[in-house]
Design an enzyme around this catalytic site. Structure first.
Site, short mmCIF file in Angstrom:
data_model
loop_
_atom_site.label_atom_id
_atom_site.label_comp_id
_atom_site.label_asym_id
_atom_site.label_seq_id
_atom_site.Cartn_x
_atom_site.Cartn_y
_atom_site.Cartn_z
N ASN A 159 0.75 -1.25 0.05
CA ASN A 159 0.03 -0.10 -0.06
C ASN A 159 1.03 1.30 -0.08
OD1 ASN A 159 0.91 -0.51 2.53
ND2 ASN A 159 -0.98 0.44 3.70
N GLU A 187 4.33 -4.31 12.20
CA GLU A 187 3.27 -3.20 12.23
C GLU A 187 2.16 -3.86 11.18
OE1 GLU A 187 0.59 -1.16 11.22
OE2 GLU A 187 1.95 -0.23 9.61
N CYS A 246 -3.39 1.20 6.78
CA CYS A 246 -3.94 0.57 8.17
C CYS A 246 -4.29 1.68 9.15
CB CYS A 246 -2.62 -0.11 8.68
SG CYS A 246 -1.07 1.15 8.92
#
Length: 509
Positions: A177, A277, A315
């Protein structure tokens, strides 16, 4: 909601960097460009998410090349950890300057492989410029401390010098992303701290990482300080990746990506320092005191934009909106209006706000989850139309709390809105999640802000704005299922290093 399919001219623009050569783009092994290892190594075909057109082919390293990359990182690690800080700082500053010089080309490469709108790709490039510059600055000042030990008579005349030293070579695994800046957030801190790094980019988006390898190769970094190894998402590629995860010569694993894969990596490397993460289902709270027309319009616009700025594929994209019941009737129409104002279409169109999802499976999954929620009683106020991988941004209300669009990470252009009575109920709703990355709190009451900070189980709280805000120099990461460790240049350098204590006797007579 208007959708503009890419034109032939748009497709031509996809070739700016990726197709300058008909050959497959080389991988980077110990700082050198190398083609794939021939028969059996294969290639990755990179396709544009909007229409599936071929953007480029990328060489896949063979097993011998992977071994060479790891061996070179291990071999250079003792030398690199003791390298002068000015060497590392100069290299990082060079990369920052070169990204800036090639900014438009790199932004178009991001659009080509990732499909995010050009306006957001340009911002990603500018952040990468800053990330490398921050790392160059940290390389010069990342040191330690001295500590007098004469607090006890038995230690008279002794002094402790405490410094941070690299744990060893780093394996950086990055997602699709943010194909440039999330690679930068692994590479720049590692090099600044004096740790060699082997990068495994996402198989859908390897081009930005390979371009970054090209810029690193222009520096005076020693051989073995970096490698970029694109591996496919096939069984063979996954096995090679897990081989790297388990390799004892790579002392640190830094992974950004999905929850299941992240914890699988942690389980496969129980004796390593693993930084994860893993995302979340970020909440934005609109409090009762945030009640003026201007405040509600601002909150609605920010939430609409940052739920959808990467087609929801971030996210910290806003997914859950928790609104105090006293302002809900005035806020919700503004939110729907702000979402309807977003243009969904070809990411090369500079007026487009929301581009395609990364592939058809992702688009279908998002719609399936929304369909489940609607079947369970959720109301769709706007959006949901699909044209290929383009999905019009959605606003849902009355979403059952057990629905996946509320409880899991949608990673798509979906906003779920619920109402609560009072701050305590809002904070409880934010915490009622398996995740804890960041939250946004729209309030003008500083006591509410500190109360929220004390009670919320999140890695970051953004007051007066959406949870999607991130500054590249501050600690960034989550709790619970959102992962362990922290990114942000200095924080990542701390994760990649460990304290070493040297005690000197008879320093003070």
């Amino acid at each position: 909601m208007p959708v503009r399919v890419a034109s032939v001219a748009d497709r031509d623009r996809l070739t700016v960097w990726a197709m300058t050569s008909p050959q497959a783009r080389p991988c980077w092994v110990a700082g050198k460009a190398e083609p794939g290892a021939g028969p059996g190594s294969g290639e990755i075909v990179v396709r544009h998410p909007l229409d599936g057109s071929e953007v480029a082919t990328v060489s896949v390293p063979g097993s011998e090349q992977i071994e060479n990359a790891v061996a070179a990182a291990a071999a250079v690690a003792p030398e690199f950890r003791n390298s002068p800080s000015h060497l590392r700082a100069t290299a990082l500053r060079h990369v920052s300057a070169r990204i800036s010089e090639r900014a438009e080309e790199i932004a178009e490469t991001i659009v080509a492989e990732n499909g995010k709108p050009l306006k957001w790709a340009r911002i990603e490039v500018s952040r990468a410029v800053s990330t490398f510059l921050l790392a160059a600055e940290e390389a010069r000042r990342f040191g330690g401390e001295w500590l007098p030990l004469d607090t006890d008579p038995s230690a008279d005349g002794r002094l402790a010098v405490i410094r941070r030293v690299p744990r060893g070579p780093v394996l950086g695994i990055s997602p699709f992303n943010f194909p440039l800046n999330l690679v930068a957030h692994k590479v720049a801190p590692a090099l600044a701290a004096g740790a060699p790094i082997v990068v495994k980019p996402a198989p859908r988006t390897p081009l930005s990482a390979l371009l970054l390898g090209e810029l690193l190769a222009e520096t005076e970094l020693p051989s073995g300080a970096f490698s970029v190894l694109p591996l496919p998402g096939s069984q063979r590629g996954n096995e090679a990746t897990m081989g790297l995860v388990r390799d004892e010569r790579l002392a640190v694993v830094s992974f950004t990506g999905s929850v299941p894969v992240g914890w699988r990596i942690a389980d496969a490397a129980p004796r390593k320092h693993v930084v994860l993460e893993l995302g979340g289902n970020a909440a934005a709270v609109v409090c009762a005191d945030y009640a003026s027309d201007d405040d509600l319009a601002f909150a609605a616009g920010r939430i609409a934009t940052f739920s959808n700025y990467q087609a929801g594929q971030s996210c910290i994209a806003v997914q859950r909106v928790i609104v105090d019941s006293s302002v809900a009737d005035r806020f919700l129409p503004r939110l729907v209006e702000a979402v309807l104002a977003l243009r969904n279409g070809d990411p090369y169109d500079e007026s487009v706000d929301v581009g395609p999802l990364v592939d058809s499976d992702a688009a279908q999954r998002v719609l399936d989850w929304v369909g489940e929620a609607r079947a369970a009683g959720a109301r769709l106020l706007t959006g949901g139309e699909r044209d290929g991988n383009l999905v019009a941004p959605m606003v849902l209300t009355e979403v059952p709390p057990e629905a996946r669009v509320w409880r899991e990470e949608v990673f798509g252009p979906v906003l779920c809105v619920s109402t609560v009575d009072g701050v305590d109920a809002a904070l409880e709703a934010v915490n009622d999640s398996a995740y804890g990355l960041q939250a946004g709190l729209f309030t003008r009451d500083v006591t509410v802000a500190f109360r929220a900070a004390a009670r919320l189980d999140v890695g970051g709280l953004i007051v007066g704005d959406v949870p999607s805000f991130r500054a590249d120099q501050v600690p960034y990461g989550g709790v619970k299922a959102s992962g362990t460790g922290r990114e942000g240049v200095r924080s990542a350098m701390a994760d990649y290093t460990q304290e070493q204590t040297m005690v000197l006797r008879m320093i003070v007579s």
